[in-house]
Scaffold this active site. Structure first.
Site, PDB file in Angstrom:
ATOM      1  N   ASP A  92       5.534  66.402 125.371  1.00 20.83           N
ATOM      2  CA  ASP A  92       4.863  65.664 124.308  1.00 20.83           C
ATOM      3  C   ASP A  92       3.394  66.064 124.323  1.00 20.83           C
ATOM      4  OD1 ASP A  92       3.849  64.448 126.491  1.00 20.83           O
ATOM      5  OD2 ASP A  92       4.773  62.510 126.146  1.00 20.83           O
ATOM      6  N   GLY A  95      -0.465  62.215 123.033  1.00 22.19           N
ATOM      7  CA  GLY A  95      -0.916  61.199 122.078  1.00 22.19           C
ATOM      8  C   GLY A  95      -0.357  59.823 122.402  1.00 22.19           C
ATOM      9  N   ASP A 146      -1.000  63.816 117.736  1.00 25.00           N
ATOM     10  CA  ASP A 146      -0.868  63.004 116.530  1.00 25.00           C
ATOM     11  C   ASP A 146      -1.612  61.688 116.692  1.00 25.00           C
ATOM     12  OD1 ASP A 146       0.855  62.233 118.546  1.00 25.00           O
ATOM     13  OD2 ASP A 146       2.362  61.435 117.184  1.00 25.00           O
ATOM     14  N   GLY A 224       5.715  57.655 116.150  1.00 24.21           N
ATOM     15  CA  GLY A 224       5.232  56.334 115.741  1.00 24.21           C
ATOM     16  C   GLY A 224       6.330  55.283 115.689  1.00 24.21           C
ATOM     17  N   ASP A 274      14.546  61.287 123.318  1.00 27.23           N
ATOM     18  CA  ASP A 274      14.087  61.084 124.700  1.00 27.23           C
ATOM     19  C   ASP A 274      13.790  59.623 124.860  1.00 27.23           C
ATOM     20  OD1 ASP A 274      10.872  60.517 124.958  1.00 27.23           O
ATOM     21  OD2 ASP A 274      11.380  61.515 123.083  1.00 27.23           O
ATOM     22  N   CYS A 321      34.119  56.783 134.172  1.00 28.92           N
ATOM     23  CA  CYS A 321      32.919  57.610 134.358  1.00 28.92           C
ATOM     24  C   CYS A 321      33.137  58.617 135.482  1.00 28.92           C
ATOM     25  CB  CYS A 321      31.726  56.707 134.675  1.00 28.92           C
ATOM     26  SG  CYS A 321      30.214  57.619 135.044  1.00 28.92           S
ATOM     27  N   CYS A 323      30.607  60.073 137.236  1.00 27.54           N
ATOM     28  CA  CYS A 323      29.418  60.259 138.072  1.00 27.54           C
ATOM     29  C   CYS A 323      29.750  59.965 139.537  1.00 27.54           C
ATOM     30  CB  CYS A 323      28.254  59.398 137.586  1.00 27.54           C
ATOM     31  SG  CYS A 323      28.252  57.703 138.195  1.00 27.54           S
ATOM     32  N   CYS A 326      30.481  56.270 140.409  1.00 28.17           N
ATOM     33  CA  CYS A 326      31.774  55.738 139.981  1.00 28.17           C
ATOM     34  C   CYS A 326      32.944  56.402 140.709  1.00 28.17           C
ATOM     35  CB  CYS A 326      31.916  55.873 138.467  1.00 28.17           C
ATOM     36  SG  CYS A 326      30.744  54.799 137.599  1.00 28.17           S
ATOM     37  N   HIS A 352      24.016  57.088 137.375  1.00 26.37           N
ATOM     38  CA  HIS A 352      25.063  56.604 136.475  1.00 26.37           C
ATOM     39  C   HIS A 352      24.567  56.489 135.034  1.00 26.37           C
ATOM     40  CE1 HIS A 352      28.461  54.368 134.923  1.00 26.37           C
ATOM     41  NE2 HIS A 352      27.579  53.569 134.359  1.00 26.37           N
TER      42      HIS A 352
END
Lengths: 385, 385
Positions: A92, A95, A146, A224, A274, A321, A323, A326, A352
């Site tokens: 980023d 800002g 920005d 924004g 994100d 799941c 992961c 799990c 997870h």
């Protein structure tokens, strides 16, 4: 080769699957970017991120500028080398952090004057400086600096912000050309993305989108949002911006969001996202659990693993799941780790939730590819209401 | 099959390599036990421990009794199931924690009266209770409850402690036979080890060792060390105890120690060790770095990764180390993670230090096997002086 390819368009919405080609590899969209603010995702290794299916991660210009400093990272060979993440990196512009973190902040034509939160020093983050830092980091996707108002949105302030963002964009482009195209940068493939502002005012979002297109950007972030506004205001902002951006351009929605925000924004044509939600929620013991509608469309519920009712629950957090948590541990064990303050608790919960988000993006891509994205979207709306 | 086999004896010292056979697998000695106080090694998964070469880990009777409670762990199928660690588990008796943690503590014939640190409740940990808890945990190696004085050592108090420890040991054996041998325990293969006390008084250590042998124990821990005494006092205690214990019995040195302590105690005939040093030091940014003598004997140095001098050091922490940190990251990056308080910092440092300790044990075993352990011991003495 096109910077962005569309693979499949959804029949019932503006959702699509695609690929963004970067100097460090392809990103299959819609995609989620785990957040490694200071050059590390909280308690997660680069290897794990890759293993869980992350194709790109986000790092923070402002934080890395402060510590360890972008010149140090330049000396280390760029951020990819410094943190040993071989895939694409999105940075980023700083800002947002100036907006959210600075003790003192004054928006001026030259840039933003603010006080560092660590040592009280005053400094100016200009459009040029933000580009310079990001060039030193060598990210694959850089953002222009920005300006944007907080929530509640005010029309006049928002109108000024899109005008200033446009003027700053022009300067950012010049600086980026100077350094990244004509100079000897870490990452010559770095692409500068424009940012559309305008709060939730449709005419301003339209104007800002047109400004950014006119300036020649090929890719865009919608900024924004996620500043405290309700979900509907956020979607209004997205809806107002998207039709005025080229269809064949990747679109990032900054700082968004909940699984529902993401599914709905994807239906409006957003490609990348994100958000700190999965990692932040994990630190508080809130975990996502997969759910399915009668028609097998994917949804979810959440659980607070710290609750007493999970004390003797020897089932996995999410039986579907894949992961490590799990596959290997029970709810009762994870609850015990949280109750006793074991650092492994947050590590397992973070793992997870990130996997849930990365799996969510895969489910969205699959649903678009196989024409059942509308079922998924409707099921999410049911869950949320 | 013998419980403990000796594979190789060192010619120049009492060091030896061996195998302890447990219900959950073999332990190659000399061995180090990573500490998972509350059923988890700080920020480390069971899979990682196994992968790094840990063959056994230590858990804490006192802490698990408090939270989540041994009956909950029994319901979960024992500690191996609860924490999903398939290898051998060693549990201390809780005696050390009562000594070090309790706000109020009174040693009585029946057991130790103390106040729980969490809720202020008073409770008695008796020799029987300690055995009961460990039976519920289902560890492979359980310890008798022992009594011991702090440092500085006093003769009379130490003399009382070995007598009380002997009387408690008799009761512990009876309880263990009742539950683990005649009852229906989680782990019928659990073995109860005796504990030798006596501070650094040679006659008391001798008496205590003889008491434990007379009671019929086949394996022994040497306790009451690592309580603040100098290295020489610790070694004196070990030297006084070992000759009075059967050669063909495994011997654990409780709470020890630094790499030097371990190498020297191994030279005196100690087989297993547990200590918080590698993980605690990691949390403070202190890392172990391998070194070699001119004759290639293995030693080490330490580094404080937080120092300014590592800011632009883009080399690995330890170029000869095979841990994830050393394979993937630089000193400069790790320093940055510590400087910015990233949780990954402690995770990576913990990983490295534990791997260093586990590698150290492998080096000791190899040095004994190939007859150069004395070189290693002499090099350690040089490093330390």
């Amino acid at each position: 080769m096109l910077y962005f390819e569309i693979l499949k368009k959804d029949a019932a919405s503006a959702a699509r699957t695609g690929i963004i080609h970067t100097a460090h590899g392809d990103i299959h969209t819609p995609a989620f970017l785990p957040i490694g603010t200071k050059g590390a995702v909280k308690s997660v290794t680069s290897e794990e991120l890759k293993f869980w299916g992350a194709e790109i991660m986000l790092a923070n210009t402002y934080h890395l500028w402060q510590r360890p400093g972008d010149t140090l990272i330049y000396k280390a060979g760029g951020l990819h080398e410094f943190m040993n993440w071989k895939g694409p990196i999105f940075t980023d512009s700083g800002g947002f952090q100036v907006f959210s973190l600075a003790k003192m902040r004054k928006v001026m034509e030259v840039g933003v004057l603010f006080q560092f939160d660590l040592d009280g020093r005053s400094e100016i983050l200009s459009p040029e400086k933000s580009v310079d830092i990001q060039a030193n980091l060598g990210s694959d996707i850089a953002l222009i600096l920005d300006d944007f108002p907080g929530f509640p949105f005010e029309y006049e302030r928002s109108k000024e912000s899109i005008a200033l963002t446009k003027r700053w964009a022009e300067r950012a482009i010049k600086e980026h050309q100077k350094i990244v195209i004509d100079g000897d940068p870490i990452n010559r493939g770095q692409k500068l993305w424009g940012i559309v502002q305008g709060a939730s005012f449709s005419d301003l979002r339209e104007q800002s989108a047109k400004d950014m297109v006119e300036l020649g950007f090929e890719a865009f972030a919608i900024g924004g949002v996620a500043v405290g506004e309700p979900h509907e205001e956020m979607m209004k902002a997205v809806k107002a911006a998207i039709p005025h951006l080229p269809e064949l351009s990747p679109k990032h929605l900054l700082g968004v969001g909940t699984p529902f925000d993401i599914v709905q924004a994807a239906s409006l044509g957003c490609d990348t996202f994100d958000c700190v939600i999965p990692t932040r929620e994990a630190r508080h013991g809130r975990l996502y659990v997969s759910a399915k509608s009668e028609r097998e469309a994917e949804g979810y519920s959440t659980m607070d693993i710290r609750l007493e009712k999970y004390r003797e629950d020897f089932t996995p957090v999410d039986n579907t799941c894949d992961c490590y948590l799990c596959l290997n541990h029970t709810r009762g064990y994870l609850r015990h780790l949280f109750a006793t303050g074991e650092p492994l608790a947050i590590r397992l919960a973070t793992m997870h939730n990130l996997k849930f988000y990365l799996n969510l993006m895969q489910k969205i891509r699959k649903a678009i590819s196989f024409d059942y994205f509308d079922d998924m979207l409707q099921y999410y709306k049911e869950i949320e209401t």
